[in-house]
Design a protein around this motif. Structure first.
Motif, mmCIF file in Angstrom:
data_model
loop_
_atom_site.group_PDB
_atom_site.id
_atom_site.type_symbol
_atom_site.label_atom_id
_atom_site.label_comp_id
_atom_site.label_asym_id
_atom_site.label_seq_id
_atom_site.Cartn_x
_atom_site.Cartn_y
_atom_site.Cartn_z
ATOM 1 N N PRO A 19 2.446 -2.371 12.490
ATOM 2 C CA PRO A 19 3.017 -1.042 12.260
ATOM 3 C C PRO A 19 4.531 -1.101 12.128
ATOM 4 N N VAL A 20 5.130 0.025 11.798
ATOM 5 C CA VAL A 20 6.574 0.089 11.622
ATOM 6 C C VAL A 20 7.295 -0.268 12.919
ATOM 7 N N ARG A 73 2.541 5.776 14.106
ATOM 8 C CA ARG A 73 3.054 4.691 14.948
ATOM 9 C C ARG A 73 2.135 3.462 14.946
ATOM 10 N N ALA A 74 0.856 3.686 14.667
ATOM 11 C CA ALA A 74 -0.088 2.558 14.671
ATOM 12 C C ALA A 74 -0.493 2.124 13.262
ATOM 13 N N ALA A 75 -0.085 2.880 12.238
ATOM 14 C CA ALA A 75 -0.533 2.602 10.869
ATOM 15 C C ALA A 75 0.095 1.320 10.338
ATOM 16 N N PRO A 76 -0.654 0.551 9.532
ATOM 17 C CA PRO A 76 -0.073 -0.651 8.916
ATOM 18 C C PRO A 76 1.104 -0.289 8.014
ATOM 19 N N ALA A 77 2.146 -1.094 8.099
ATOM 20 C CA ALA A 77 3.344 -0.868 7.282
ATOM 21 C C ALA A 77 3.425 -1.930 6.190
ATOM 22 N N ARG A 78 4.112 -1.581 5.104
ATOM 23 C CA ARG A 78 4.362 -2.515 4.019
ATOM 24 C C ARG A 78 5.711 -2.158 3.395
ATOM 25 N N PRO A 79 6.272 -2.994 2.554
ATOM 26 C CA PRO A 79 7.596 -2.692 2.002
ATOM 27 C C PRO A 79 7.644 -1.325 1.328
ATOM 28 N N ALA A 80 8.744 -0.612 1.539
ATOM 29 C CA ALA A 80 8.873 0.736 0.985
ATOM 30 C C ALA A 80 8.713 0.734 -0.530
ATOM 31 N N GLY A 81 9.134 -0.337 -1.196
ATOM 32 C CA GLY A 81 8.972 -0.423 -2.636
ATOM 33 C C GLY A 81 7.531 -0.428 -3.081
ATOM 34 N N GLU A 82 6.617 -0.752 -2.165
ATOM 35 C CA GLU A 82 5.186 -0.702 -2.457
ATOM 36 C C GLU A 82 4.566 0.620 -2.000
ATOM 37 N N THR A 122 12.834 -3.069 0.760
ATOM 38 C CA THR A 122 12.221 -4.144 1.546
ATOM 39 C C THR A 122 11.830 -3.702 2.950
ATOM 40 N N ASP A 123 12.282 -2.538 3.392
ATOM 41 C CA ASP A 123 11.948 -2.064 4.739
ATOM 42 C C ASP A 123 10.466 -1.740 4.829
#
Length: 261
Positions: A19-20, A73-82, A122-123
């Motif tokens: 997550p984030v 808060r628990a969700a999978p995160a990925r690059p903001a560009g995606e 990239t965040d």
């Protein structure tokens, strides 16, 4: 050089992954404000779902966005560009840029967000729904909430190069450049030109405004090192074949004759 972008209201979801982590996001001076906004949004969406849907201005078909916000808060995160999808980001096509253009994008693009304030592409963030114009019970509108934190953090990070501002009005309200930064800032308006009875008529483009800005940015990133002054930015766009006119100090009109994406 900085390029300021709006987010897209529609966002992809992360599939797997951590997550984030607010401590890893760019511009760490915004961490406390991000924590406050994240708490506000998740608590709102963890309570009465109908109230949350009303506050966020979501249609019945977007009811699922409330549950998604509650689990941020628990969700999978990925690059903001995606994560960011939509017309501008589709036209920009970050994933298909050349390696050199992707490096320029990582260094120069800043995406404004009602939830995170500002992020780089990239965040790593999860998908969310928090438009800048909604009024949250505790923090008020994100556009107003972020003015203070961004005014404190962004000027010190802005460097000395030009700033290309491609934000929509709601996200432009989150941060207005100070006098020094404003002198280096160029905003863009997209106009459609058509010949009617032998006379040129121009109109402001709405939907394809986003596509044009994405295409313009893609061509600029692919062209080589980014311009170092506003004047060189204008020249670079013209060299790339864009019809641009300086309609006012710090404002470029990009004139198109076709609205095809």
């Amino acid at each position: 050089m900085w390029v300021l972008l709006p987010p897209s209201e529609g966002k992809a979801e992360g599939s797997t992954g951590a997550p984030v982590d607010l401590g890893t996001l760019s511009l760490p001076g915004l961490t406390a404000a991000r924590e406050r906004m994240l708490t506000e949004l998740t608590e709102l969406c963890s309570g009465d779902p109908e109230k949350a849907r009303e506050v966020l201005g979501l249609s019945e078909g977007l009811r699922g966005e409330v549950a998604r916000n509650a689990a941020l808060r628990a969700a999978p995160a990925r690059p903001a560009g995606e994560i960011y999808t939509g017309v501008l980001f589709d036209a920009l096509g970050l994933a298909s840029l050349s390696a050199a253009a992707r490096r320029r994008a990582r260094a120069s693009l800043l995406v404004f967000s009602g939830l995170w304030g500002v992020v780089r592409v990239t965040d790593r963030i999860p998908g969310y729904r928090c438009p800048a114009g909604v009024r949250l019970p505790g923090t008020g509108t994100p556009a107003a909430f972020w003015r203070g934190p961004l005014a404190e953090v962004l000027p010190a990070e802005a460097g000395r190069g030009p700033i290309l501002d491609l934000r929509s009005a709601a996200y432009a309200a989150m941060w207005r450049p100070d006098a020094d930064t404003a002198r280096r800032t160029v905003t863009v308006r997209v106009l459609l030109s058509r010949i009617v009875n032998g006379t040129e008529q121009r109109s402001v483009v709405s939907h394809f405004n986003k596509a044009t800005k994405g295409q313009l940015l893609r061509s600029l990133l692919e062209a080589g090192p980014l311009p170092r002054t506003p004047a060189k930015l204008t020249g670079a766009l013209r060299d790339l074949g864009w019809r641009v006119e300086e309609s006012a100090p710090g404002r470029l009109d990009v004139v198109i004759t076709d609205v095809a994406p």
